[in-house]
Structure formats: C-alpha cells, structure tokens
Write a protein that holds these residues in place. Sequence first.
Motif, mmCIF file in Angstrom:
data_model
loop_
_atom_site.group_PDB
_atom_site.id
_atom_site.type_symbol
_atom_site.label_atom_id
_atom_site.label_comp_id
_atom_site.label_asym_id
_atom_site.label_seq_id
_atom_site.Cartn_x
_atom_site.Cartn_y
_atom_site.Cartn_z
ATOM 1 N N THR A 168 84.091 68.343 -35.740
ATOM 2 C CA THR A 168 84.627 68.905 -34.495
ATOM 3 C C THR A 168 84.978 67.618 -33.432
ATOM 4 O O THR A 168 83.944 66.882 -33.050
ATOM 5 C CB THR A 168 83.429 69.664 -33.848
ATOM 6 O OG1 THR A 168 83.110 70.820 -34.703
ATOM 7 C CG2 THR A 168 83.770 70.246 -32.549
ATOM 8 N N ASP A 183 86.073 72.272 -27.508
ATOM 9 C CA ASP A 183 84.875 72.726 -28.440
ATOM 10 C C ASP A 183 83.500 71.952 -27.780
ATOM 11 O O ASP A 183 82.607 72.686 -27.878
ATOM 12 C CB ASP A 183 85.185 72.306 -29.865
ATOM 13 C CG ASP A 183 86.225 73.657 -30.374
ATOM 14 O OD1 ASP A 183 86.560 74.586 -29.735
ATOM 15 O OD2 ASP A 183 86.535 73.768 -31.505
ATOM 16 N N GLU A 213 89.769 84.909 -31.398
ATOM 17 C CA GLU A 213 88.500 85.490 -30.772
ATOM 18 C C GLU A 213 88.257 87.129 -31.385
ATOM 19 O O GLU A 213 87.321 87.445 -31.855
ATOM 20 C CB GLU A 213 88.051 85.239 -29.311
ATOM 21 C CG GLU A 213 86.562 85.718 -29.136
ATOM 22 C CD GLU A 213 86.364 85.274 -27.777
ATOM 23 O OE1 GLU A 213 85.310 85.927 -27.078
ATOM 24 O OE2 GLU A 213 87.142 84.441 -27.012
ATOM 25 N N MET A 249 76.276 74.804 -23.354
ATOM 26 C CA MET A 249 75.227 75.657 -24.001
ATOM 27 C C MET A 249 74.029 74.856 -24.004
ATOM 28 O O MET A 249 72.829 75.281 -23.751
ATOM 29 C CB MET A 249 75.466 76.419 -25.362
ATOM 30 C CG MET A 249 76.765 77.468 -25.204
ATOM 31 S SD MET A 249 76.994 78.187 -26.718
ATOM 32 C CE MET A 249 75.364 79.105 -26.732
ATOM 33 N N ARG A 250 74.224 73.545 -24.709
ATOM 34 C CA ARG A 250 72.918 72.959 -24.987
ATOM 35 C C ARG A 250 72.274 72.362 -23.713
ATOM 36 O O ARG A 250 71.035 71.891 -23.494
ATOM 37 C CB ARG A 250 73.231 71.585 -25.817
ATOM 38 C CG ARG A 250 72.013 71.177 -26.806
ATOM 39 C CD ARG A 250 72.144 72.132 -27.773
ATOM 40 N NE ARG A 250 71.096 71.636 -28.924
ATOM 41 C CZ ARG A 250 70.800 72.175 -29.877
ATOM 42 N NH1 ARG A 250 71.455 73.196 -30.244
ATOM 43 N NH2 ARG A 250 70.251 71.637 -30.977
ATOM 44 N N ALA A 270 77.445 78.751 -30.245
ATOM 45 C CA ALA A 270 78.745 78.288 -29.395
ATOM 46 C C ALA A 270 80.015 78.534 -30.494
ATOM 47 O O ALA A 270 80.165 77.908 -31.293
ATOM 48 C CB ALA A 270 78.732 76.957 -29.113
ATOM 49 N N TRP A 271 80.628 79.784 -30.205
ATOM 50 C CA TRP A 271 81.879 79.976 -30.866
ATOM 51 C C TRP A 271 82.951 79.313 -30.695
ATOM 52 O O TRP A 271 83.897 80.004 -30.031
ATOM 53 C CB TRP A 271 82.204 81.603 -30.828
ATOM 54 C CG TRP A 271 80.951 82.477 -31.766
ATOM 55 C CD1 TRP A 271 80.049 83.142 -30.897
ATOM 56 C CD2 TRP A 271 80.998 82.722 -32.889
ATOM 57 N NE1 TRP A 271 79.111 83.747 -31.724
ATOM 58 C CE2 TRP A 271 79.625 83.392 -33.117
ATOM 59 C CE3 TRP A 271 81.394 82.158 -33.998
ATOM 60 C CZ2 TRP A 271 79.121 83.708 -34.231
ATOM 61 C CZ3 TRP A 271 81.089 82.588 -35.317
ATOM 62 C CH2 TRP A 271 79.546 83.454 -35.402
ATOM 63 N N THR A 272 83.061 77.806 -30.988
ATOM 64 C CA THR A 272 84.397 77.294 -30.849
ATOM 65 C C THR A 272 85.270 77.610 -31.830
ATOM 66 O O THR A 272 85.014 78.436 -32.859
ATOM 67 C CB THR A 272 83.838 75.774 -31.240
ATOM 68 O OG1 THR A 272 83.463 75.430 -32.545
ATOM 69 C CG2 THR A 272 82.728 75.142 -30.335
ATOM 70 N N GLN A 307 83.002 70.469 -25.152
ATOM 71 C CA GLN A 307 82.532 71.041 -23.882
ATOM 72 C C GLN A 307 81.884 72.217 -23.970
ATOM 73 O O GLN A 307 80.371 72.407 -23.359
ATOM 74 C CB GLN A 307 83.592 71.069 -22.832
ATOM 75 C CG GLN A 307 84.309 69.916 -22.501
ATOM 76 C CD GLN A 307 85.482 70.006 -21.636
ATOM 77 O OE1 GLN A 307 86.300 71.064 -21.657
ATOM 78 N NE2 GLN A 307 85.790 68.821 -20.802
ATOM 79 N N MET A 308 81.989 73.137 -24.721
ATOM 80 C CA MET A 308 81.411 74.266 -24.714
ATOM 81 C C MET A 308 80.205 74.321 -25.616
ATOM 82 O O MET A 308 79.057 74.781 -25.134
ATOM 83 C CB MET A 308 82.224 75.407 -25.688
ATOM 84 C CG MET A 308 81.651 77.018 -25.926
ATOM 85 S SD MET A 308 82.384 77.877 -27.232
ATOM 86 C CE MET A 308 84.221 77.793 -26.485
ATOM 87 N N ILE A 309 79.946 73.252 -26.558
ATOM 88 C CA ILE A 309 78.669 73.109 -27.215
ATOM 89 C C ILE A 309 77.908 72.391 -26.181
ATOM 90 O O ILE A 309 76.469 73.005 -26.004
ATOM 91 C CB ILE A 309 78.826 72.230 -28.558
ATOM 92 C CG1 ILE A 309 79.895 72.980 -29.460
ATOM 93 C CG2 ILE A 309 77.676 71.799 -29.059
ATOM 94 C CD1 ILE A 309 80.349 72.502 -30.847
#
Length: 459
Positions: free
Chosen positions: A369, A374, A107, A381-382, A125-127, A376-378
């Motif tokens: 992916t 990753d 990051e 956000m959704r 989402a910056w996976t 979980q992060m996406i």
Amino acid sequence: RELQQIIVDSCRVPPTHAGLLVDVYRGLTQARAQTRIFEASHGFITLRDLFRWANRHATTKAELAEHGYMLIAERVRTAEEKTVVRRAIERAFKSPRGIDVEALYSEERLRLLPEFQALQCPGVAWTAAMRRLFILTALCLRFHEPVLLVGETGCGKTTVCQMLAQAMQRQLHVVNCHQNTEASDILGGQRPVRNRQALVASAQAIISDVISKTFDGAPLSDEFSSSLLAADSPESLRRAVATLAAADPASAQSLLSSEEQMAAAGELLARAQDLFAWHDGPLVQAMRQGAVFLMDELNLADDSVLERLNSVLEPSRTLVLAEQTGGGALTAAAGFEFVATMNPGGDYGKRELSPALRNRFTELWAPTTTDTADLQMILAMRLAGIADAPACIAGILGFVEFLGQAKLLQHALSLRDYLFWADFVVKTQSCLDARTAVVHGACLVLLDSIGTQGSVFAA
C-alpha cells in the motif's frame, strides 16, 4: 477447434464463450513468444487457467471478460504486464468500452458481495487495495478455487483470509510454515497416547449411563454393575457382558440393545490400550469439517512437503493418508476452502514455487500500500481520538515522501511500519505531545533498524 470442443464438453459452456477463451489463450501465447515479458519456461496462461475461467460460468460476454481479467491479469506484478493481458482480452472480445478496472473493485461492487454483507469488522479501513484483495479472494472461494496470495509483508493477506472465514461462518485452521515444517505438521501423524485415564473414564461414563437408562425400573445387581464399570479394556468389557449373559440372559440382551453406546465405550477402551494413535493435522481437520485452511508463508516449506498438497488442490480435492493405518483417500467435505500466502521470491531468502504447484492455485498479487489516500484513511482510523491527528498524518506521510524523493529508502515502508508508528503515537499521548511522539515514532520505525536486515534505508 479441438480445445474449444473440450472446453464445451467438460465445462458445459456455450461454444461462443469457449471460442473467446481460446482466442485469449492464443493471443497471450503469441504475446509471450514475441516479447520477453513472459518467460517461455513459465507460461503466463496455462490450460488450468483456461478451464478455471470456463468453470466460473459467466452469463454474459462482459462478465466473462471481467472474470478473465481477474483470473489472469491480477496475478502479474507490473502495470506493463497487466496492460498486455487487458488488451489481449479486449481484442478477443471486441469490446468497444473495454474493461473498467476501477469499477471492478469499487465500493458499490464491494457492498453487493454477500460476503461483505455478512461481515462484522467495524475497524477495517476499506482502502482501494483492501477492496480489490477482498473482492478477488471472495470470488475465488465462491467458485471453490485454491487461492495463493502473493505480496510483501503487511499488505493485508492474512487479514482478508480471517475476514472471509468470519463472513462465511467457518472455522479457520492456520499453519505458519517455516524451513523445518514437516508433512506431519500439516496432515497429522502417529502420536503417543497420553490421556489413557481420561479415555477409560469416558468409557465408564458411557457404560454407567447405559446401565442407568436400561435398568431404571429393575436395577442391575451391584456385582454385575461393578464388573461392567471396572472394565478397562475391550476384552474385560466382553468378559463382563458374557458373565452377565450366562447369569441373566434377558439383562444382557437389554444391555446390548444400546449398541451404538456400547460400541463407543469399547472403542474408547481400545484406544486407551494403544501406545500410539493417529491425530489429524490442521489440513485434515479442515477437510473433514468443511472449514477454511490457511497455509501462511507457503514458500518457506520444503518441496517434499508441498508436493503432498497437489491432490488437495485438484478439483476432486482428495488426500491419501498413507501414514494412517487404514486411512485411505479422504475427500474434502462441502465448504472446505484452501488459501495460501507467501512473500515474493528473493524476499529475505524466500523462493518462488515450482510451476507444477503454482498453476494449481488461482494466484493473486497483493502490492504494498503506497497510495496516499489509502494511507491517510488507515492512519486516520488508527489515530482516532488524537487531538492533532491531521497534523500527525501530514507529518508521517510528508517525512516518508521526503525520504523517497531523496532516494534514501531501499524499499517502501510496509503497512505494518505505518501502523507501529501510529500506535506509538496513541500509546504515548499521556506523556508526550503528538508532534514529539511522531518524531520519536520515526526513530523507532526507521532509525532503530539501521544495520539490520530489515532496515528500509539504502546502504
């Protein structure tokens, strides 16, 4: 020695750096000969890769090694092949610490990129996978290398291109290829002239503007003004000017002093007389404007179409428009970038590219992916705004994991499948509770496709 000297002379790099590049080239060539990891007919590293690597002009050995890894290792599709490349680079560079792959796409590294700092995409989402693909593609475009993104459907290839075009503040021209794509769809071609009246009206507007500005103090007679404005062809315009010159030479000379505007009016009238006119295709428009050109699903187009791109992908970035009368060779304007995407060969009948076209690109592999963090992060956000979002995420990922352990899936779910699932939960929250929506979303994404070519379930 000879290859090293060629790299030094053509790429203007230090001899020590050129020697390291040649050592890596030799090591990878030997690795290909000793193992069956790389097929001899498709060399893993080519001379084009070597010159592309040198032209990045790294200042330190560590930076040179990193660029080599990102250019060569990030195109291969298995962890075993990446390990072979990384070890070959580390062996040639004699690096005690090796290449820190995680640090390359961290990051912190992402936030240092000027392209990221200029980006305005708050909903991304910056996976780890997205950071890697963005950094790699941004570096390729920074060094003006044509990029080929290869990966399964829904892994973010097109999204990265759109974000980089926005960050660079350049227009994005897109062509979605299919089996019937022709060269004219990309380059342009002769098209019937359909807007004749509009062209004549534009020419008359220019002539009217010239008359009003030129004869503001002493207006031109209505007779001559009418004859000039009634011109609907270059010949009639010339006759009107000649008539004016015979009656009033001074007025005609004043009129012709606006040379550029009168020439533009004549050109518009000439175009209105043509039956066919050349229309630039998306690629030619991008080359003229210095914009970004994206060729989506490149491997669906026929070879005869793709071979026309070879000269655009060379460092000279030129294109010969043989179809256009008097077209000649077109050189891309500053800022032009070429990006292509494709799914792997064998994906629903899609094929790999020819080696001649493929090695002109800097190829990047974009894997599906599958990392739980990753995903979980996406999904978080959704599903923002859903009261029971953590339970929904756990249910979605837990059920997919169960199917994988039971060996019921023939391939991993694409990112689009997860997004469709989450969107269904969001859109039905007014009529279904979250847990019920997750179950119905599973039916929508997984069960409704059974029996179709796109089904994720094993036969």
